[in-house]
Design a protein around this motif. Structure first.
Motif, PDB file in Angstrom:
ATOM      1  N   TRP A   8       0.814  -1.220   0.000  1.00  0.00           N
ATOM      2  CA  TRP A   8       0.000   0.000   0.000  1.00  0.00           C
ATOM      3  C   TRP A   8       0.844   1.265   0.000  1.00  0.00           C
ATOM      4  O   TRP A   8       0.359   2.334  -0.362  1.00  0.00           O
ATOM      5  N   LEU A   9       2.099   1.140   0.387  1.00  0.00           N
ATOM      6  CA  LEU A   9       2.984   2.303   0.392  1.00  0.00           C
ATOM      7  C   LEU A   9       3.158   2.897  -1.005  1.00  0.00           C
ATOM      8  O   LEU A   9       3.364   4.095  -1.158  1.00  0.00           O
ATOM      9  N   ILE A  12       0.762   5.900  -1.687  1.00  0.00           N
ATOM     10  CA  ILE A  12       0.815   7.140  -0.903  1.00  0.00           C
ATOM     11  C   ILE A  12       1.509   8.253  -1.691  1.00  0.00           C
ATOM     12  O   ILE A  12       0.987   9.368  -1.798  1.00  0.00           O
ATOM     13  N   HIS A  13       2.674   7.949  -2.255  1.00  0.00           N
ATOM     14  CA  HIS A  13       3.423   8.964  -3.004  1.00  0.00           C
ATOM     15  C   HIS A  13       2.604   9.528  -4.174  1.00  0.00           C
ATOM     16  O   HIS A  13       2.494  10.756  -4.298  1.00  0.00           O
ATOM     17  N   LEU A  15      -0.640   9.663  -4.575  1.00  0.00           N
ATOM     18  CA  LEU A  15      -1.765  10.455  -4.051  1.00  0.00           C
ATOM     19  C   LEU A  15      -1.300  11.820  -3.575  1.00  0.00           C
ATOM     20  O   LEU A  15      -1.941  12.842  -3.866  1.00  0.00           O
ATOM     21  N   ILE A  16      -0.194  11.836  -2.850  1.00  0.00           N
ATOM     22  CA  ILE A  16       0.344  13.113  -2.360  1.00  0.00           C
ATOM     23  C   ILE A  16       0.742  13.994  -3.540  1.00  0.00           C
ATOM     24  O   ILE A  16       0.409  15.181  -3.592  1.00  0.00           O
ATOM     25  N   GLY A  71       7.153  14.653   0.164  1.00  0.00           N
ATOM     26  CA  GLY A  71       6.737  13.700  -0.868  1.00  0.00           C
ATOM     27  C   GLY A  71       7.910  13.138  -1.650  1.00  0.00           C
ATOM     28  O   GLY A  71       7.935  11.948  -1.993  1.00  0.00           O
TER      29      GLY A  71
END
Length: 152
Positions: A8-9, A12-13, A15-16, A71
């Motif tokens: 899932w990591l 994150i990048h 999305l940010i 980010g």
């Protein structure tokens, strides 16, 4: 625990960064409005001043600087956690360049506040390049994400 969240990591990048691209476009809009305000005269200027574009541009720009650095470092950290190495390619190099551009742009603020027009034009130029590179990064980032999803 790290193993359970590792897949899932990767999300994150992106999305940010997509959120920051939208924020960068908004900061660009506010910057244009602030420049219009500075150059306007009379009643037009009085009306534009009410928008407080300078304050909002500065606040959004500050948040953009902080979250872009976070980010960038976060994206590199996730890549390293998941792969045990960084992939030195255009996406990484452009991302690092963008981080340098936004830091340089922010460093011009004290000079702009003192009325230095060269600093203003440099700030604008750096940020236009930054938004262009950011748009390219969004596309290449999605290509990377789709390759990761194929491996699932």
């Amino acid at each position: 625990m790290l193993e359970s969240i590792k897949p899932w990591l990767n999300f994150i990048h992106p999305l940010i960064m997509w959120s920051l691209l939208a924020l960068a476009l908004y900061a660009l809009y506010l910057g244009i409005q602030w420049r219009r305000t500075r150059l306007a005269e009379g009643d037009v200027k009085k009306e534009l001043v009410k928008g407080k574009f300078n304050i909002r541009h500065h606040q959004i720009g500050s948040a953009l600087l902080a979250f872009m650095v976070i980010g960038t470092v976060g994206g590199m950290a996730v890549t390293y956690i998941n792969n045990g190495k960084l992939f030195v390619g255009p996406h990484l190099l452009v991302g690092l360049t963008m981080t340098a551009l936004i830091a340089s742009s922010a460093a011009l603020v004290p000079f702009m506040q003192k009325g230095n027009e060269t600093a203003r034009l440099t700030h604008i130029s750096l940020n236009v390049v930054l938004v262009g590179l950011f748009s390219w990064q969004a596309v290449t980032g999605m290509q990377i994400l789709f390759r990761i999803l194929e491996d699932f």
